[in-house]
Design an enzyme around this catalytic site. Structure first.
Site, PDB file in Angstrom:
ATOM      1  N   ALA A 285       0.853  -1.179   0.000  1.00 36.26           N
ATOM      2  CA  ALA A 285       0.000   0.000   0.000  1.00 36.26           C
ATOM      3  C   ALA A 285       0.890   1.231   0.000  1.00 36.26           C
ATOM      4  CB  ALA A 285      -0.893   0.006   1.233  1.00 36.26           C
ATOM      5  N   GLU A 287       1.169   5.514   1.097  1.00 35.06           N
ATOM      6  CA  GLU A 287       0.645   6.523   2.020  1.00 35.06           C
ATOM      7  C   GLU A 287       0.414   7.902   1.420  1.00 35.06           C
ATOM      8  OE1 GLU A 287       3.855   5.200   2.228  1.00 35.06           O
ATOM      9  OE2 GLU A 287       5.287   6.745   2.814  1.00 35.06           O
ATOM     10  N   GLU A 321      -0.017   2.707   6.947  1.00 37.69           N
ATOM     11  CA  GLU A 321      -0.129   3.810   5.978  1.00 37.69           C
ATOM     12  C   GLU A 321      -0.724   5.046   6.644  1.00 37.69           C
ATOM     13  OE1 GLU A 321       1.539   3.233   3.435  1.00 37.69           O
ATOM     14  OE2 GLU A 321       1.569   1.045   3.616  1.00 37.69           O
ATOM     15  N   HIS A 324       1.850   6.930   8.611  1.00 33.53           N
ATOM     16  CA  HIS A 324       2.780   7.690   7.776  1.00 33.53           C
ATOM     17  C   HIS A 324       2.353   9.151   7.637  1.00 33.53           C
ATOM     18  CE1 HIS A 324       5.965   5.191   6.326  1.00 33.53           C
ATOM     19  NE2 HIS A 324       5.214   4.329   5.665  1.00 33.53           N
ATOM     20  N   GLU A 343      10.287   4.486   7.389  1.00 33.91           N
ATOM     21  CA  GLU A 343       9.782   3.109   7.391  1.00 33.91           C
ATOM     22  C   GLU A 343      10.061   2.373   8.706  1.00 33.91           C
ATOM     23  OE1 GLU A 343       7.602   2.270   5.546  1.00 33.91           O
ATOM     24  OE2 GLU A 343       7.804   3.641   3.853  1.00 33.91           O
TER      25      GLU A 343
HETATM   26 ZN    ZN Z   1       5.706   2.425   4.937  1.00 31.69          ZN
END
Ligand code: ZN
Length: 884
Positions: A285, A287, A321, A324, A343
């Site tokens: 996915a 963000e 996500e 983020h 991350e």
């Molecule tokens: Zn990420």
């Protein structure tokens, strides 16, 4: 579409492919070469005339000189396979412009200019799934890391932040829904069945966070009120027909928003939050600010189509996500070497969230299991790199378990050393100090030092040194003093021969053998090559429980008697340490057995000790089934291979399966009883019900190893009466490893039932490709010709081949045919989707740690790939690094 399209190294530009610049050796980019971009781009206006086969993009950039950078007479706008239709400077002709490779370099004489750039794209031909592409009739984007340059010419680097306004014009019938980042500020109808929408994102962002979606979609809508009382409209957009599978994702989103306010003090900052599910997607996915784009795999879930594990994964990825929005979007990365800044931190945040939403110890064990079976092999192989790499050729190759999972462990260590309260003071300071900035890992470390009160001078080595440290443990009793002597060794990795000792925080406890109790946990920090820790007041030598909760991502090596491991496996009050003791018991035995140094009686007594420990776990009523399931899982094939300097996958497989069959036989009545109890448990989505489902399939797998006939009957019945995907998949996994009609019938039934559901069909491929069946190789070969198999969909490719690349009897078949199959796949996929192709290189890259015959076969395949003409930058880098 055209499979024979020029691969990405040549960037779709035939001139470049034929030029003398040798696509085979793309340049290496160095972290130390970072320099700020000479120009600022305060505002960006994008106009899209959308069409599946032809999309016209008009980009208007206001640029001005960056006072903090070395001045430049030109501006370099990155491109990747783009066709420049027109270029204007300040509404007229530019002073000059040239193409440098795929980049557009424009001469700018003044301090402020407006550039207008028109490009034309064919989204339907974009099989790389980077930039703007078509997926099942809709249009969507993926820009991280360097996809925006496939849409328009732009300084496509994360430290250039700009405020975006996006206008989309499209056919209303074909694309009734038009979405982009931020808030929608206008929309309307125009002539000829066309309509338009304008979106404005008030938060300056780097180009990798840009997103657009156009398609025929329906939404589950909801709302969330933030802690300051702001109402946010939430929507999850999917295809018509998938709507009933979005409830869990929506609930997960609301829980994430609430949790981030409570635990990290982070509030959402736009009026809307949109999630879109897309079937063709390289990653999990993305963000993008206010418009997260997801692989359908991490959005859609209901009991009929998703397993309990899928439900957890959806919740975890939705949270990741969403989190983020602060750790990644509000504070972004200065350059891609800092990827772990967003991350590693965000993975830690999603892990802590999932710990809070379910069983914390079980989540911790799952996370460590992933680290050990994916990241540890990376750290000990040819692709080893620090969490903040020093160089790369293709950044896509650094979206690794090291940057993500080890990155999370390193921030978790800071949290363990600071304690939760001070850690929060550190993160608050980090967000406050760097909000709206493109920051570095060093900025995070300094904020932690200032806010959490840690001295991280030596700790910085965790950011620069690769390799999993090994900690050797010796214990003794001197008088009434218990002595723990620790030695650390950080192994050499490619490009890093010499290592320095790192601070390693270890939570420990000393157990009294008689009472089975300890006097409280302590956190000790080993920060030298060797250190002695002493503890007074012991009459007898205590049993040491070390690295409790897995406080440090290290390997512990110790000479510990089997009785002591059995003691900890039965008595340790730290669930992780208890799990660890049991794993050590099994690993110790299997490593010895694979090495061939075991007599018949030694084997029996080792197996006996394991059986006793397993029996105790089966009988322990204080355990819930989620935890029981973790404790019953044997260490994975890859983790076992990791424990050996030179691995023989065939022998590991034999011994591991042998132990499983022996335990299944020895404890047959216990496993049968467990199976019956679990099978009679209530259904539903409670922790208790999913725990029961977990141990049920585990019991079945032990019985399958020892008594295939009985397991076949149980699994067939379980399949036929299943009312959840968890039970159905569990039964089918067991059956697919067995011979006979029950296997063929249920596989056919599963396919018939789910043939219109791509995610379930992915499972159908993966179950067969990862099965214990001796003919898995031929089965995978046949599946590759199945009409539902396609190289165009990354989920489908992974479901067949990534599952296969984990099998000992298939991928590691002695003939080398498994290696050849993966190499063939890489070569066929590289021109279509280089990013996904390159992800299949690491399994072959393990050749140096294999027994000589397999090592030679693996190397041969890597060399064959390396010799192929026009390899992508992605695959080229991975293959050459793997060959060393
Ligand atoms: Zn990420």
């Amino acid at each position: 579409m055209d499979i024979a399209r020029t691969p990405s190294t040549a960037d779709g530009n035939p001139e470049l492919a034929d030029a003398a610049i040798q696509p085979q050796s793309p340049p290496t980019i160095l972290r130390e070469d970072y320099a700020p971009f000479p120009w600022l781009v305060p505002t960006t206006r994008l106009e899209f005339a959308l069409g599946l086969e032809k999309t016209r993009v008009t980009a208007t950039l206001d640029v001005e000189r960056n006072p903090d950078a070395e001045p430049s007479p030109t501006i370099r706008l990155n491109g990747d396979g783009l066709e420049l239709v027109s270029l204007e400077c300040d509404g007229g002709e530019c002073d000059g412009h040239t193409m440098d490779g795929d980049d557009l370099v424009v001469t700018l004489p003044g301090d402020k200019h407006t550039l207008t750039i028109v490009t034309e794209l064919d989204p339907s031909a974009n099989s790389q799934l980077m930039g703007l592409y078509a997926s099942g009739g809709m249009l969507c984007t993926q820009c991280e890391a360097e996809g925006f340059r496939r849409i328009t010419f732009f300084p496509d680097r994360p430290d250039v932040l700009s405020t975006y306004t996006v206008r989309m014009d499209a056919s209303e019938e074909q694309f009734p829904v038009l979405l982009a980042n931020g808030n929608r500020t206008g929309s309307g109808k125009s002539e000829n069945g066309m309509h338009w929408a304008v979106w404005h994102d008030p938060w300056p962002k780097p180009s990798y966070l840009f997103a657009l979606v156009a398609g025929d979609l329906v939404a589950r809508k909801d709302s969330f009120t933030t802690k300051s009382g702001k109402e946010v409209d939430l929507a999850i957009w999917v295809r018509d027909g998938d709507l009933q599978r979005t409830e869990h994702a929506m609930e997960s989103l609301k829980r994430s928003m609430e949790w981030d306010e409570k635990v990290f003090g982070r509030e959402y900052d736009l009026d809307v939050f949109n999630i879109v599910a897309v079937s063709d997607f390289n990653m999990g996915a993305m963000e993008n600010k206010g418009l997260n784009v997801f692989n359908t795999k991490y959005v859609l879930a209901d009991a009929d189509t998703a397993t309990d594990g899928d439900f957890d994964a959806v919740q975890g990825v939705i949270a990741h996500e969403y989190f983020h929005n602060w750790s990644g979007n509000r504070v972004t990365c200065r350059d891609w070497f800092q990827l772990s800044l967003k991350e590693g931190f965000t993975v830690l945040r999603d892990q802590l969230f999932s710990q809070d939403m379910g069983s914390a110890p079980v989540k911790r064990i799952e996370d460590v299991r992933i680290l050990r079976s994916v990241q540890f092999p990376e750290d000990s192989g040819p692709l080893a790199h620090p969490i903040r790499p020093d160089s790369y050729r293709e950044i896509s190759n650094f979206y690794t378990a090291t940057v993500y999972n080890k990155g999370a462990e390193i921030i978790r260590m800071m949290r363990s050393m600071a304690g939760e309260t001070r850690f929060r003071e550190g993160t608050d300071l980090y967000f406050e100090r760097h909000d709206g900035e493109a920051a570095t890992c060093e900025d995070f470390i300094v904020a932690m030092e200032d806010g959490a009160g840690l001295d991280l001078t030596q700790f910085r080595l965790w950011y620069s040194q690769a390799g999993t440290p090994k900690v050797s443990v010796k214990t003794a009793l001197e008088g009434s003093t218990a002595v723990v002597e620790l030695t650390q060794d950080v192994p050499a990795t490619p490009g890093q021969d010499e290592k320095q000792p790192m601070p390693i925080p270890l939570r420990i406890a000393l157990f009294d053998r008689e009472t089975g109790a300890h006097r409280g946990e302590k956190l000790i920090v080993l920060d030298e090559a060797r250190a002695r820790f002493t503890f007074d007041g012991f009459d007898a030598e205590p049993v040491l429980s070390i690295n409790r909760g897995f406080t440090a991502p290290v390997r512990i090596e110790r000479d510990i008697p089997r009785e002591d491991l059995a003691f900890l496996a039965a008595k340790d009050d730290d669930p992780f340490a208890r799990y660890e003791a049991l794993q050590d018991l099994v690993v110790g035995h299997l490593v010895e057995a694979v090495g061939g140094g075991l007599s018949g009686t030694d084997r029996d007594s080792a197996r006996q000790a394991i059986a006793e420990a397993v029996r105790a776990i089966l009988a322990d009523e204080t355990l819930d089934d989620q935890m029981r399931g973790e404790l019953l899982m044997l260490p994975s094939q890859t983790y076992l291979a990791e424990q050996m300097l030179v691995a023989d996958p065939g022998r590991i497989f034999e011994e591991r399966e042998g132990l499983k069959a022996w335990l299944g036989d020895k404890l047959a009545s216990e496993f049968n009883a467990l199976y019956e109890r679990a099978a009679a448990a209530d259904g539903g989505r409670t922790a208790q019900a999913s725990g029961a489902r977990k141990v049920k399939t585990l019991a079945l797998s032990y019985l399958a190893a020892s008594d295939p006939k009985r397991a076949e009957k149980l699994a067939s019945d379980q399949y036929d009466s299943a009312d959840t995907m968890t039970d159905r998949q569990g039964a089918l996994m067991v059956l697919s490893g067995l011979e006979g009609a029950a296997r063929t019938d249920r596989l056919a039934a599963f396919y018939e039932r789910y043939r219109d559901n791509p995610l379930a069909v992915d499972k159908w491929f993966a179950i067969q490709a990862s099965s214990l069946h001796p003919d898995v190789l031929d089965q995978v070969k046949a599946l590759a010709d199945h009409p539902d198999f396609t190289l165009r969909n990354p989920n489908r490719v992974r479901s067949l081949y990534m599952a296969f690349a984990g099998t000992a009897q298939g991928f590691h078949a002695e003939s080398g045919e498994g290696y050849r199959m993966i190499a063939d796949l890489i070569l066929a996929l590289d021109p279509i989707n280089p990013q996904t192709a390159a992800r299949f290189v690491p399994p072959l890259g393990r050749w140096r740690r294999m027994e000589p015959k397999r090592a030679a076969l693996m190397k041969e395949q890597l060399e064959r790939i390396a010799e192929a003409p026009k390899l992508s930058r992605d695959t080229y880098e991975q293959v050459t690094r793997s060959l060393g």
